[in-house]
Write an enzyme that holds these catalytic residues in place. Sequence first.
Site, PDB file in Angstrom:
ATOM      1  N   ASN A  45       8.667  75.828   6.737  1.00 56.55           N
ATOM      2  CA  ASN A  45       8.333  75.418   5.375  1.00 56.55           C
ATOM      3  C   ASN A  45       8.408  76.588   4.407  1.00 56.55           C
ATOM      4  O   ASN A  45       8.122  77.740   4.759  1.00 56.55           O
ATOM      5  CB  ASN A  45       6.957  74.729   5.317  1.00 56.55           C
ATOM      6  CG  ASN A  45       5.832  75.527   5.937  1.00 56.55           C
ATOM      7  OD1 ASN A  45       6.019  76.251   6.899  1.00 56.55           O
ATOM      8  ND2 ASN A  45       4.643  75.393   5.380  1.00 56.55           N
ATOM      9  N   GLU A  47       7.194  77.455   0.399  1.00 56.12           N
ATOM     10  CA  GLU A  47       6.358  76.975  -0.697  1.00 56.12           C
ATOM     11  C   GLU A  47       6.712  77.648  -2.020  1.00 56.12           C
ATOM     12  O   GLU A  47       7.324  78.720  -2.037  1.00 56.12           O
ATOM     13  CB  GLU A  47       4.878  77.220  -0.359  1.00 56.12           C
ATOM     14  CG  GLU A  47       4.456  76.434   0.879  1.00 56.12           C
ATOM     15  CD  GLU A  47       2.991  76.582   1.225  1.00 56.12           C
ATOM     16  OE1 GLU A  47       2.322  77.501   0.704  1.00 56.12           O
ATOM     17  OE2 GLU A  47       2.515  75.765   2.028  1.00 56.12           O
ATOM     18  N   CYS A  56       9.318  71.082   3.240  1.00 51.87           N
ATOM     19  CA  CYS A  56       8.805  71.063   4.612  1.00 51.87           C
ATOM     20  C   CYS A  56       9.804  71.676   5.595  1.00 51.87           C
ATOM     21  O   CYS A  56      11.025  71.668   5.364  1.00 51.87           O
ATOM     22  CB  CYS A  56       8.549  69.634   5.066  1.00 51.87           C
ATOM     23  SG  CYS A  56       7.243  68.795   4.178  1.00 51.87           S
ATOM     24  N   GLU A  58      10.768  70.499   8.443  1.00 59.27           N
ATOM     25  CA  GLU A  58      11.713  69.521   9.005  1.00 59.27           C
ATOM     26  C   GLU A  58      12.940  69.366   8.110  1.00 59.27           C
ATOM     27  O   GLU A  58      14.075  69.285   8.585  1.00 59.27           O
ATOM     28  CB  GLU A  58      11.037  68.152   9.156  1.00 59.27           C
ATOM     29  CG  GLU A  58       9.883  68.135  10.128  1.00 59.27           C
ATOM     30  CD  GLU A  58       8.537  68.399   9.454  1.00 59.27           C
ATOM     31  OE1 GLU A  58       8.466  69.271   8.552  1.00 59.27           O
ATOM     32  OE2 GLU A  58       7.555  67.758   9.843  1.00 59.27           O
ATOM     33  N   CYS A  89       5.801  64.462   7.570  1.00 59.99           N
ATOM     34  CA  CYS A  89       5.336  63.720   6.389  1.00 59.99           C
ATOM     35  C   CYS A  89       6.292  62.559   6.096  1.00 59.99           C
ATOM     36  O   CYS A  89       7.381  62.464   6.670  1.00 59.99           O
ATOM     37  CB  CYS A  89       5.227  64.647   5.179  1.00 59.99           C
ATOM     38  SG  CYS A  89       6.816  64.988   4.390  1.00 59.99           S
ATOM     39  N   CYS A  92       9.919  63.477   5.022  1.00 59.97           N
ATOM     40  CA  CYS A  92      10.730  63.958   6.150  1.00 59.97           C
ATOM     41  C   CYS A  92      11.092  62.807   7.084  1.00 59.97           C
ATOM     42  O   CYS A  92      12.192  62.764   7.634  1.00 59.97           O
ATOM     43  CB  CYS A  92       9.998  65.060   6.906  1.00 59.97           C
ATOM     44  SG  CYS A  92       9.852  66.570   5.917  1.00 59.97           S
TER      45      CYS A  92
END
Length: 136
Positions: A45, A47, A56, A58, A89, A92
């Site tokens: 990930n 940010e 994310c 993934e 999530c 994803c």
Amino acid sequence: MTKAEKQILVTAAVGACARAVAPYSNFHVGAALRTRGGEIITGANVESASYGLTCCAERIALFKALTEGHRDFVAVAVAARRDGGATPCGACRQLLSEYAPQATILVVDSAQPARIRQFTMAELLPAAFLSVPGRR
Ligand code: THU
């Protein structure tokens, strides 16, 4: 996939956790995709100070893999330091259901990588949206 192959993929996801760029949440997630040919593509990930721009692990792994020309995925491992691990999530799940519908999802707590929770994409996202019915 053999148990050893799954463990190798999980180990790659755990390794990717260390490359997360997560100064705001400090929640480090690693993902690793395995292609049918046995190649492994990892992501973590990333940010942003504008929190909503965060991406994310993934999706980073999937976008890397797709833009490197990979199309056929047999498994995705996701690792994070949380009891039982962290399942992908919703965003994803949507992308994985489009580009890795046959993949097995392996979820682990990075502190306990031998304990793998396993899901199909249909379990994680039943009745997934498809823009053209029947076509992925
Ligand atoms: N995160 C992932 O990398 N994957 C998920 O499936 C859920 C959340 C990241 C996004 C953010 O950087 C941090 O975890 C906290 O939400």
